[in-house]
Design a protein around this motif. Sequence first.
Motif, PDB file in Angstrom:
ATOM      1  N   VAL A 173       0.847  -1.194   0.000  1.00 22.48           N
ATOM      2  CA  VAL A 173       0.000   0.000   0.000  1.00 22.48           C
ATOM      3  C   VAL A 173       0.880   1.240   0.000  1.00 22.48           C
ATOM      4  CG1 VAL A 173      -1.689   1.322   1.333  1.00 22.48           C
ATOM      5  CG2 VAL A 173      -1.903  -1.167   1.156  1.00 22.48           C
ATOM      6  N   GLN A 174       0.543   2.203  -0.852  1.00 24.64           N
ATOM      7  CA  GLN A 174       1.244   3.484  -0.880  1.00 24.64           C
ATOM      8  C   GLN A 174       0.281   4.589  -0.466  1.00 24.64           C
ATOM      9  OE1 GLN A 174       2.239   5.453  -4.619  1.00 24.64           O
ATOM     10  NE2 GLN A 174       4.326   5.807  -3.896  1.00 24.64           N
ATOM     11  N   LEU A 175       0.701   5.377   0.534  1.00 29.51           N
ATOM     12  CA  LEU A 175      -0.115   6.456   1.066  1.00 29.51           C
ATOM     13  C   LEU A 175       0.427   7.804   0.622  1.00 29.51           C
ATOM     14  CD1 LEU A 175      -0.575   5.200   4.735  1.00 29.51           C
ATOM     15  CD2 LEU A 175      -2.140   4.888   2.815  1.00 29.51           C
ATOM     16  N   ARG A 176      -0.460   8.772   0.627  1.00 29.97           N
ATOM     17  CA  ARG A 176      -0.051  10.138   0.314  1.00 29.97           C
ATOM     18  C   ARG A 176       0.875  10.670   1.405  1.00 29.97           C
ATOM     19  NH1 ARG A 176      -3.102  13.882  -2.521  1.00 29.97           N
ATOM     20  NH2 ARG A 176      -4.982  12.633  -2.162  1.00 29.97           N
ATOM     21  N   LEU A 177       1.864  11.446   1.011  1.00 30.89           N
ATOM     22  CA  LEU A 177       2.784  12.059   1.958  1.00 30.89           C
ATOM     23  C   LEU A 177       2.066  13.176   2.707  1.00 30.89           C
ATOM     24  CD1 LEU A 177       5.640  12.376   3.116  1.00 30.89           C
ATOM     25  CD2 LEU A 177       6.149  13.920   1.214  1.00 30.89           C
ATOM     26  N   LYS A 178       1.657  12.881   3.918  1.00 31.66           N
ATOM     27  CA  LYS A 178       1.011  13.862   4.782  1.00 31.66           C
ATOM     28  C   LYS A 178       1.070  13.341   6.210  1.00 31.66           C
ATOM     29  CE  LYS A 178      -3.507  13.988   5.055  1.00 31.66           C
ATOM     30  NZ  LYS A 178      -4.952  14.135   4.734  1.00 31.66           N
ATOM     31  N   ASP A 179       0.788  14.194   7.157  1.00 29.74           N
ATOM     32  CA  ASP A 179       0.781  13.804   8.566  1.00 29.74           C
ATOM     33  C   ASP A 179      -0.603  13.281   8.938  1.00 29.74           C
ATOM     34  OD1 ASP A 179       3.441  14.570   8.953  1.00 29.74           O
ATOM     35  OD2 ASP A 179       2.852  16.659   9.274  1.00 29.74           O
ATOM     36  N   TYR A 180      -0.634  12.077   9.466  1.00 28.72           N
ATOM     37  CA  TYR A 180      -1.894  11.427   9.806  1.00 28.72           C
ATOM     38  C   TYR A 180      -2.107  11.455  11.320  1.00 28.72           C
ATOM     39  CZ  TYR A 180      -1.638   9.664   5.040  1.00 28.72           C
ATOM     40  OH  TYR A 180      -1.553   9.569   3.676  1.00 28.72           O
ATOM     41  N   ILE A 181      -3.345  11.715  11.714  1.00 27.19           N
ATOM     42  CA  ILE A 181      -3.731  11.693  13.122  1.00 27.19           C
ATOM     43  C   ILE A 181      -4.345  10.324  13.407  1.00 27.19           C
ATOM     44  CG2 ILE A 181      -5.154  12.753  14.902  1.00 27.19           C
ATOM     45  CD1 ILE A 181      -5.056  15.350  13.303  1.00 27.19           C
ATOM     46  N   LEU A 182      -3.653   9.536  14.232  1.00 31.06           N
ATOM     47  CA  LEU A 182      -4.055   8.151  14.460  1.00 31.06           C
ATOM     48  C   LEU A 182      -4.654   7.930  15.845  1.00 31.06           C
ATOM     49  CD1 LEU A 182      -0.900   6.459  12.879  1.00 31.06           C
ATOM     50  CD2 LEU A 182      -3.119   6.854  11.805  1.00 31.06           C
ATOM     51  N   ASP A 183      -5.127   9.007  16.485  1.00 28.78           N
ATOM     52  CA  ASP A 183      -5.670   8.865  17.839  1.00 28.78           C
ATOM     53  C   ASP A 183      -7.130   9.305  17.964  1.00 28.78           C
ATOM     54  OD1 ASP A 183      -3.255   7.920  18.932  1.00 28.78           O
ATOM     55  OD2 ASP A 183      -2.461   9.962  19.004  1.00 28.78           O
ATOM     56  N   ASN A 184      -7.718   9.793  16.882  1.00 27.12           N
ATOM     57  CA  ASN A 184      -9.106  10.248  16.936  1.00 27.12           C
ATOM     58  C   ASN A 184     -10.021   9.083  16.576  1.00 27.12           C
ATOM     59  OD1 ASN A 184     -11.561  11.543  16.783  1.00 27.12           O
ATOM     60  ND2 ASN A 184     -10.834  13.216  15.480  1.00 27.12           N
ATOM     61  N   HIS A 185     -10.717   8.538  17.590  1.00 25.94           N
ATOM     62  CA  HIS A 185     -11.518   7.342  17.327  1.00 25.94           C
ATOM     63  C   HIS A 185     -12.856   7.667  16.674  1.00 25.94           C
ATOM     64  CE1 HIS A 185     -12.865   8.722  21.334  1.00 25.94           C
ATOM     65  NE2 HIS A 185     -14.053   8.261  20.956  1.00 25.94           N
ATOM     66  N   ASN A 186     -13.186   8.932  16.511  1.00 29.82           N
ATOM     67  CA  ASN A 186     -14.438   9.307  15.864  1.00 29.82           C
ATOM     68  C   ASN A 186     -14.261   9.650  14.389  1.00 29.82           C
ATOM     69  OD1 ASN A 186     -16.039   9.055  18.196  1.00 29.82           O
ATOM     70  ND2 ASN A 186     -15.336  11.067  18.924  1.00 29.82           N
ATOM     71  N   LYS A 187     -13.032   9.747  13.946  1.00 27.71           N
ATOM     72  CA  LYS A 187     -12.782  10.149  12.579  1.00 27.71           C
ATOM     73  C   LYS A 187     -11.729   9.241  11.981  1.00 27.71           C
ATOM     74  CE  LYS A 187     -11.445  14.122   9.727  1.00 27.71           C
ATOM     75  NZ  LYS A 187     -10.980  15.542   9.723  1.00 27.71           N
ATOM     76  N   ALA A 188     -11.953   8.854  10.741  1.00 29.47           N
ATOM     77  CA  ALA A 188     -10.986   7.988  10.057  1.00 29.47           C
ATOM     78  C   ALA A 188      -9.647   8.714   9.926  1.00 29.47           C
ATOM     79  CB  ALA A 188     -11.515   7.590   8.690  1.00 29.47           C
ATOM     80  N   PRO A 189      -8.532   8.008  10.143  1.00 31.30           N
ATOM     81  CA  PRO A 189      -7.224   8.677  10.090  1.00 31.30           C
ATOM     82  C   PRO A 189      -6.848   9.143   8.686  1.00 31.30           C
ATOM     83  CG  PRO A 189      -6.959   6.310  10.307  1.00 31.30           C
ATOM     84  CD  PRO A 189      -8.424   6.586  10.463  1.00 31.30           C
TER      85      PRO A 189
END
Length: 1418
Positions: A943-959
Amino acid sequence: MVLLHKSNAVHPPPSAPAVFRQDLFLGSNREVKLPAMKDKVRKGGGRNQVKTDAINAPAGDDAVDIKQDEGTAFPVKIQGAGVETFELQVNAFWLVQDAIMALLSRNEVCPRSNLSLALAGTTLDPLAELQSLKGLKAGALIRLVEEPYTFHSARHHLARVVELLRASGPHDALREGRSPSVLETLTHTPDSSLPNGKSLKRSLSNTKGESASQDGAPPDYLLPGSSERPLMALLPHSSQPEAPSYLKDMSLSCWHPPPGHRRLQGDFMYITVVTMEGRHCDITSCPKGFFLNRSTEDIFDPRPAQSSPVCHCLTDLLCHISPTFKQAFSTLKNRPQQPSVEAMPTPYHTLCWLGPPCASRAHKNTFSRLGVDDHAAAQAPDWNEELQAARDLPQGSLDERLQRDKTLLQVNSAFVRTVMQGAETVVDGFVDPVNGNPEDPAFLWSGLFMSQGATSSVFGGERGRRAAQRLELKAIQAYSDLEGLQGLHTLPTAIVDYRGVRLSAQGLAPGFESSEQDQKDSPASRGLLYGVNAGPQESAHRRRLLSLLAHAAKNLSIQRHVVVAPKGHKVPLFTSVDAQGLLGADGRFYLLDVFRSFPADANFCPEGKTQSQTVNGDEETSKSCKEDDEERDGNGKEGWPENYQGVSGLPKSFPHGLCRLRPELVQAFTQHKHCQFTQRVKEKMEENGGFEECATACDSRATDAVRAACRDVGSVSDIIFEMRFNPNVFSPGISFPPTESASTNLQEKLLREAAAFIITHQIPAFLQYCLQSNEAPMDGASLKQALHQRGINLRYLGHVVKAICQSEHKERLRHIMRSTISEIFIRSARRVFNHFLQGVDVPSLSAAVTHFLGCLLVHHFMPAPVGEDAKKKSKRRGRGAGASESTPWSMLTGSELWNLVCQDAAETYGISDSLGSGPNHLVEHYGLQKVSLLREFCLKTGVQLRLKDYILDNHNKAPMSPDDVLNIFPIVKHIEMPTVDASRAYRAAQISIEKGLLDKAHEQLKEAAYLYGRVCDDMDVDACYCNSMLAKVAFLQGKAAEARSVQLKSVVISERLLGFDHPNTIQQYALLGVYAYAGGETTLAQKCLLRARLLMLTVHGEDHPYAATLDSCLGLVLTEDQTGQFLKNALKLNTSFFGPTDLHTALSHHLLAQWMCSKGDYRSAMTHEKESFSAFTSLFGEDHSQTRCSKEFLGTITKQAVKVERTLRQAGSDSAEQAVECLTPTSDTILEQMVLVTGIRRITRSDRFQDYKQKHLERKAAAAKELGFKLPIWPLNSHLVGKEEKSSDKESGSGNGGMEAEKKDSESQQQQPQEATSAESGAGALANGHAAEHEKTDGEADREVTDAGVQAVNEGGVQSASGLKNGELNRDMDTIPSPSVLTSKLTWADVVSKSSTGTGSKAVNGVDSVTANGAAEE
């Protein structure tokens, strides 16, 4: 020679390094003078430094003139074809076509094509060697001749023009999923650009006036203690200046293809061009080139336009048509030449898990309608014939072997690229299966046979099928690597994972001929000469095949054995029972179905299958079988250690039935058994009168001892030690005749011992290495490599966790626990993900991937209702929500996913509660980072993801959103083609390093690097390791400029082949920082070390021993305010991982004391130096030079502290601030400390090997004195650390070996003879690179430097050059003092308290003479 089917890819040939000479092949060990440019190197200026810093040319006096030696490079002049005369370096061993390819890559010639060369009016044969041409010598004039086009060559020329005009931007590699090289953007700054376009990477002219600090402080996220992990900082996201626009459009004309009457007049293509000025032009392609015709959009008129020239190159015509194109193209042509290591395409695809920030193209593709991107071939290539023909190439001379290796690499590289394309085409549904079996569909595409393979309940369903494919590939690799076995062939094979599906791809097998015996049988057995189903037959072909298989079995440690065929007859085998040997229609012998070639792993064989299934109708055999069963049901089977099952929980079942031992484990176990064998022989002889008496006696005592030892250790031979294994033991459904009963029982015992060897020896040895090394595994790839090097399969990850939990050093192994838990978690998640993707339709792939990642990484992730999202999107798109609202994949929740992952981990690794209930458990209990987990998951799934900063702690919103998933790339496992001669030279260099012969090792490494360049253009992982070792040896010889130049290449190769964030890349950046600092490039050193720390934080985090290494280096090269933070963090980490009395910790204390002295805080400095002195005393004893120097430095600090206190009392604080003198280390001191911290050079104490060598030399001297002749004086310090510590160095994935700082009571130092020099006898180098006061004469000191030079590089055990380790130089060694210190009467305190701006020449690594304080050298 077989030509590749895709010959339109024109690449430059390997360029031979300018330093290569013929004496490299002759093994010349000529003395090499040190570069005379050392002063300029250290000061950072001078023209010599600029010239010697080309990325392919090592510097110094070694870059000697080529002269006219055969097989070396020489210049020729190129003229003609509309280009200005220029000079080209060619090699005598090149073919003419190699010279043409080199020309086509030059800016002066590109994009011209379809050219030939002429010498003295005669056109040269493309397949002729340059050295065979009469009249060709240095300075000869060669003319370029424009050849007429064919339709194919015209399309090829058009493709070259399009490729040139598609200016490659910084994100082109990312769009294609390839790992980019970031070094160019890291080193390129506006201040470093030269007028001629060269960047800092290719010039050092800006380093003279650069300040000692970086332009700005490191960002906060790189400071110790920061928890921020920004992904945007990993890759350059600020795009370079936009590529200039050359044309508005260029496409095939509406009048294309030419009508029949125009084809008969030579028209190939009609091309329409829209210039930047808005002019519409139609161009005709013909044999002579390209010209402007009179056609318009409405009128077809193919006649040439008035005043339109016929240009052989299309760009010449475009320059004539459009002034804007001419100006932009001129700028393009004058761009700086890119180094070959950056421009050369990689042979295999290296996945980059991050893509460009902008998913769409930065500019429109104006050339998409030309049709040059179509790869459809008129005829599918015969991959098997190409591969076998390449293997059959002659190997008589070196040039022939190199050409064979290069051809094999090219064929395999093209095969793997086609496999990637085929997997995407097949899985995406563009190819129909050729069979009617929906359970196992088979596909034919571009000469490939692709299938998933049939599932078998015996092997374990889907997981068994995948294991069979993986083991088949490994076995083919093993047979392919056998040297001297040219008659046995295997099919080209690769396995590819794409979108959760694993496909096996093979070249089409040739038709199999039948023997006379086979013609009477059914057609199904035609061509089958060997195998269980071959039947009894006799022929010359069969005898030849059996001899080949017997030879292969010997090399692979496979025992000849007999099994009972399904029809009841006995069949002797040299392979596993599934293997088949066939005679192809091409006259070659092929071996198929070898997936069970390796011995079975008894730890994971069910109890019912661990019994020998010997078949016999006699009552006696039946009785013996019952007795065997009773014995097995007793206290344990023969071969298992006592209480083995109770302690380890093994043997037990596994999800699939194809658990096999690795070849590395078989080799290690054989070595272990050989040690037991030699010990038993010695014991038996001692029992029978002594070793010497038994060895010299003429009776049978020695023979009896050997026979008894063979029986005790399980040798398959009674007269010599020989370990072989039966691959069919513990395999279900296989029967052995009664005559094989004893052999089978012995094999069962050996396999149980080998399986237990993993638990009892290999895993503890791995953990012991991790305890002592600061380069322990950082991520899943390095952990896998380290385990595999010791023969530990990844199914033992759970046992690694168990061993860590039971270890008394559990806290010191927390980084290994972290990596192991991460690997277990990601591998289990990947298996769940593969099954998850099977229920996803293509339009929903991106959304499904984001949903899966959200459930996997976000604690208690609750996705938004799919229906509402669909309604919102449907309103935007103008249509109602469809049936996609109730897709099964969208119903997956985080808790359900975690249950599936934990269930898989429990079944596979025996881990039940370690993963917890969510990702936060991994973060809190093991210190895992979600960013690191995301990286590992993407690398393993493609899998290749876009180069950006992801927030992986918000359980109400997809990262992440579906648009953030840019692509899914195939992951290919393939055969590695060996580079035999280069690997042999590489191993010879390692042996020379072990012996301390640095000059010889340097020559051998340059030879190896040259050979790698000829075969693979340096695009090989082993070439990276070789260059890294070459840089170290060059640096230790005083050639800092050469080390920097070679290390630049190593960094680029590592980024492109292993990955921009691979652990090896991190370590290569750190080494580059050291060499850059040695050349006076402080800013570049800071950037490299900060880059390494950024990658380290992303890959693993800060809590790792190697982070302490990076922090120590950063503390040495950064400014004062930042130094303390990094040095204190390094001390904290080293104390945590190695304890208070370890060498790492002692060095950290010393660096902190040194920094505090520079700040005037002598009280704190005394505290840290006391800790350092205590550790050195504990490690080395009071008489060691390191301990003495630390004691002297402590005394100096104490005196300075007393002086400060006295000043405070006498004059008050205000005046004291002006009177306090700070001890500031010199740049030479800082460099020496970086060399020690990074492990380029090590400190050691006298060990048993040194003691043995001392006694051995004393005995030789005594014997020589008795015989009346004089022996040469051998320097004792030229020998390295004992061989028994070598194995700990084999796990390093980087260029540095593990440091063996044992925590034992230091032994008393041996007194060395007066004639031999010794690093222990007074002039040992210290942590700060200086020594205590000496009373040696200048001559003695000079001789000591010469002798000490051979121990500068440490032992790096001999290995196969397959990339399992990359040429570790570093074993524990005695460090070498700087010559200025050897001859100086000053102490370290005297030297360091002086101004650091001395005028003397600076030592790069303590080889050439310096004066550290600027005073005249004694």
